[in-house]
Motif scaffolding. Structure first.
Motif, PDB file in Angstrom:
ATOM      1  N   MET A   1      -0.760   8.211   5.727  1.00 27.47           N
ATOM      2  CA  MET A   1      -0.418   8.297   4.309  1.00 27.47           C
ATOM      3  C   MET A   1      -1.504   7.639   3.456  1.00 27.47           C
ATOM      4  N   TYR A   2      -2.026   6.509   3.945  1.00 27.75           N
ATOM      5  CA  TYR A   2      -3.126   5.847   3.235  1.00 27.75           C
ATOM      6  C   TYR A   2      -4.327   6.795   3.134  1.00 27.75           C
ATOM      7  N   CYS A   3      -4.649   7.480   4.222  1.00 28.79           N
ATOM      8  CA  CYS A   3      -5.785   8.407   4.218  1.00 28.79           C
ATOM      9  C   CYS A   3      -5.537   9.585   3.276  1.00 28.79           C
ATOM     10  N   GLU A   4      -4.300  10.099   3.254  1.00 27.42           N
ATOM     11  CA  GLU A   4      -3.972  11.186   2.327  1.00 27.42           C
ATOM     12  C   GLU A   4      -4.153  10.735   0.879  1.00 27.42           C
ATOM     13  N   ASP A   5      -3.694   9.539   0.588  1.00 29.29           N
ATOM     14  CA  ASP A   5      -3.802   9.014  -0.782  1.00 29.29           C
ATOM     15  C   ASP A   5      -5.243   8.770  -1.200  1.00 29.29           C
ATOM     16  N   ASN A   6      -6.141   8.616  -0.237  1.00 29.91           N
ATOM     17  CA  ASN A   6      -7.548   8.326  -0.536  1.00 29.91           C
ATOM     18  C   ASN A   6      -8.463   9.495  -0.181  1.00 29.91           C
ATOM     19  N   ASP A   7      -7.904  10.696  -0.137  1.00 28.66           N
ATOM     20  CA  ASP A   7      -8.665  11.936   0.094  1.00 28.66           C
ATOM     21  C   ASP A   7      -9.492  11.919   1.374  1.00 28.66           C
TER      22      ASP A   7
ATOM     23  N   ILE B   1       0.837  -1.206   0.000  1.00 28.70           N
ATOM     24  CA  ILE B   1       0.000   0.000   0.000  1.00 28.70           C
ATOM     25  C   ILE B   1       0.871   1.255   0.000  1.00 28.70           C
ATOM     26  N   ASN B   2       1.828   1.339   0.922  1.00 27.86           N
ATOM     27  CA  ASN B   2       2.798   2.434   0.928  1.00 27.86           C
ATOM     28  C   ASN B   2       4.045   1.998   1.697  1.00 27.86           C
ATOM     29  N   GLN B   3       5.102   2.780   1.565  1.00 27.52           N
ATOM     30  CA  GLN B   3       6.378   2.384   2.155  1.00 27.52           C
ATOM     31  C   GLN B   3       6.341   2.346   3.680  1.00 27.52           C
ATOM     32  N   ASN B   4       5.450   3.081   4.302  1.00 25.21           N
ATOM     33  CA  ASN B   4       5.364   3.057   5.763  1.00 25.21           C
ATOM     34  C   ASN B   4       4.830   1.723   6.274  1.00 25.21           C
ATOM     35  N   PHE B   5       3.940   1.088   5.536  1.00 25.32           N
ATOM     36  CA  PHE B   5       3.478  -0.241   5.940  1.00 25.32           C
ATOM     37  C   PHE B   5       4.617  -1.254   5.820  1.00 25.32           C
ATOM     38  N   LYS B   6       5.413  -1.130   4.762  1.00 23.51           N
ATOM     39  CA  LYS B   6       6.567  -2.023   4.609  1.00 23.51           C
ATOM     40  C   LYS B   6       7.570  -1.787   5.737  1.00 23.51           C
ATOM     41  N   ALA B   7       7.803  -0.524   6.082  1.00 25.93           N
ATOM     42  CA  ALA B   7       8.709  -0.201   7.190  1.00 25.93           C
ATOM     43  C   ALA B   7       8.167  -0.756   8.506  1.00 25.93           C
TER      44      ALA B   7
ATOM     45  N   LYS C   1      -9.283  14.710   6.966  1.00 28.41           N
ATOM     46  CA  LYS C   1      -9.481  14.848   8.417  1.00 28.41           C
ATOM     47  C   LYS C   1      -8.854  13.674   9.175  1.00 28.41           C
ATOM     48  N   SER C   2      -9.054  12.488   8.650  1.00 28.89           N
ATOM     49  CA  SER C   2      -8.448  11.312   9.275  1.00 28.89           C
ATOM     50  C   SER C   2      -6.929  11.386   9.195  1.00 28.89           C
ATOM     51  N   ALA C   3      -6.410  11.836   8.053  1.00 23.73           N
ATOM     52  CA  ALA C   3      -4.958  11.949   7.892  1.00 23.73           C
ATOM     53  C   ALA C   3      -4.372  12.921   8.908  1.00 23.73           C
ATOM     54  N   ILE C   4      -5.041  14.048   9.118  1.00 18.80           N
ATOM     55  CA  ILE C   4      -4.564  15.035  10.094  1.00 18.80           C
ATOM     56  C   ILE C   4      -4.598  14.452  11.503  1.00 18.80           C
ATOM     57  N   CYS C   5      -5.695  13.785  11.851  1.00 18.02           N
ATOM     58  CA  CYS C   5      -5.797  13.161  13.178  1.00 18.02           C
ATOM     59  C   CYS C   5      -4.694  12.128  13.393  1.00 18.02           C
ATOM     60  N   LEU C   6      -4.401  11.340  12.365  1.00 16.83           N
ATOM     61  CA  LEU C   6      -3.367  10.315  12.479  1.00 16.83           C
ATOM     62  C   LEU C   6      -1.982  10.939  12.575  1.00 16.83           C
ATOM     63  N   LYS C   7      -1.749  12.064  11.917  1.00 25.12           N
ATOM     64  CA  LYS C   7      -0.467  12.767  12.046  1.00 25.12           C
ATOM     65  C   LYS C   7      -0.297  13.310  13.467  1.00 25.12           C
ATOM     66  N   VAL C   8      -1.373  13.812  14.053  1.00 27.21           N
ATOM     67  CA  VAL C   8      -1.314  14.285  15.445  1.00 27.21           C
ATOM     68  C   VAL C   8      -1.019  13.106  16.375  1.00 27.21           C
ATOM     69  N   LEU C   9      -1.698  11.981  16.160  1.00 28.03           N
ATOM     70  CA  LEU C   9      -1.424  10.789  16.967  1.00 28.03           C
ATOM     71  C   LEU C   9       0.014  10.317  16.789  1.00 28.03           C
ATOM     72  N   GLN C  10       0.514  10.391  15.572  1.00 26.86           N
ATOM     73  CA  GLN C  10       1.907  10.008  15.326  1.00 26.86           C
ATOM     74  C   GLN C  10       2.847  10.869  16.170  1.00 26.86           C
ATOM     75  N   PHE C  11       2.611  12.165  16.178  1.00 31.52           N
ATOM     76  CA  PHE C  11       3.422  13.072  16.994  1.00 31.52           C
ATOM     77  C   PHE C  11       3.313  12.721  18.480  1.00 31.52           C
ATOM     78  N   LEU C  12       2.102  12.430  18.951  1.00 33.15           N
ATOM     79  CA  LEU C  12       1.907  12.100  20.366  1.00 33.15           C
ATOM     80  C   LEU C  12       2.621  10.802  20.746  1.00 33.15           C
TER      81      LEU C  12
ATOM     82  N   LEU D   1       2.898   3.138  12.596  1.00 30.39           N
ATOM     83  CA  LEU D   1       1.575   2.701  12.111  1.00 30.39           C
ATOM     84  C   LEU D   1       0.668   3.902  11.847  1.00 30.39           C
ATOM     85  N   CYS D   2       0.708   4.889  12.736  1.00 32.00           N
ATOM     86  CA  CYS D   2      -0.093   6.099  12.528  1.00 32.00           C
ATOM     87  C   CYS D   2       0.314   6.784  11.227  1.00 32.00           C
ATOM     88  N   GLY D   3       1.628   6.836  10.966  1.00 31.93           N
ATOM     89  CA  GLY D   3       2.110   7.436   9.726  1.00 31.93           C
ATOM     90  C   GLY D   3       1.673   6.649   8.501  1.00 31.93           C
TER      91      GLY D   3
END
Length: 189
Positions: free
Chosen positions: A122-128, A47-53, A131-142, A116-118
């Motif tokens: 990224m999956y949410c960004e790729d699928n428009d 799906i994206n390189q972050n899942f592989k990582a 809001k979910s992408a922003i929430c997941l980026k905040v969770l990633q930071f936390l 995983l949040c990242g």
């Protein structure tokens, strides 16, 4: 998705049982969580390189947390036999090492969940699903902030905050966001 949620549960929830010698054994060991997540994410690695990582990082953490768990099991070996005593000593040494570096392993767990949040972000960004992408980026930071906090507890042992309480709440929020974001997708059905 059920394997992802079950794997996260093993990573963030802790249920320990004390032994007579004061040693604790986790009944929800992290290595089982990493194993479940490896099975779930191995199929999603394209799906994206972050899942592989996440798959690669999770494989390393599977080994580390496996050793950590069995290091805590030295009390289970019978002391009367030669084999039991030898195994108990070996696992006791492993347990002692991981007892010292436990905050680092906890920090590594938080980094994995941030990864995983990242990946889902990224999956949410790729699928428009902005809001979910922003929430997941905040969770990633936390989760990264929790990892730093966990590493700091290596040097300051008397910090009264339990990281697992905070990470459990954040993991539940992560689960809700990913469920909403992926419920109608073919990649996560």
């Amino acid at each position: 998705m059920i394997l992802i949620y079950a794997g996260l549960a093993f990573l963030v929830f802790s249920f320990t049982v004390p032994f007579d010698n004061g040693q604790l054994m986790d009944l929800l060991p992290s290595f089982i969580g990493y194993l479940l997540l490896w099975f779930a994410l191995n199929k999603k690695a394209e799906i994206n390189q972050n899942f592989k990582a996440a798959v690669n990082y999770g494989s390393v953490m599977l080994l580390i947390t496996f050793l950590q768990f069995f290091g805590s099991c030295s009390s289970l070996f019978p002391k009367g036999s030669i084999d039991g005593t030898t195994f108990a000593r070996v696992f006791s040494v492993i347990g002692s090492v991981f007892g010292v570096i436990d905050p680092i392993v906890t920090a590594a767990n938080m980094i994995y969940i941030a990864l995983l949040c990242g990946a889902f972000g990224m999956y949410c960004e790729d699928n428009d699903k902005r809001k979910s992408a922003i929430c997941l980026k905040v969770l990633q930071f936390l989760f990264i902030a929790l990892a730093v906090f966990a590493a700091v507890t290596l040097f300051f042992k008397n910090i009264p905050v339990k990281i697992w309480y905070i990470s459990s709440v954040l993991a539940i929020i992560f689960g809700i966001i990913t469920y909403i974001s992926a419920k109608n997708s073919k990649e996560f059905s």
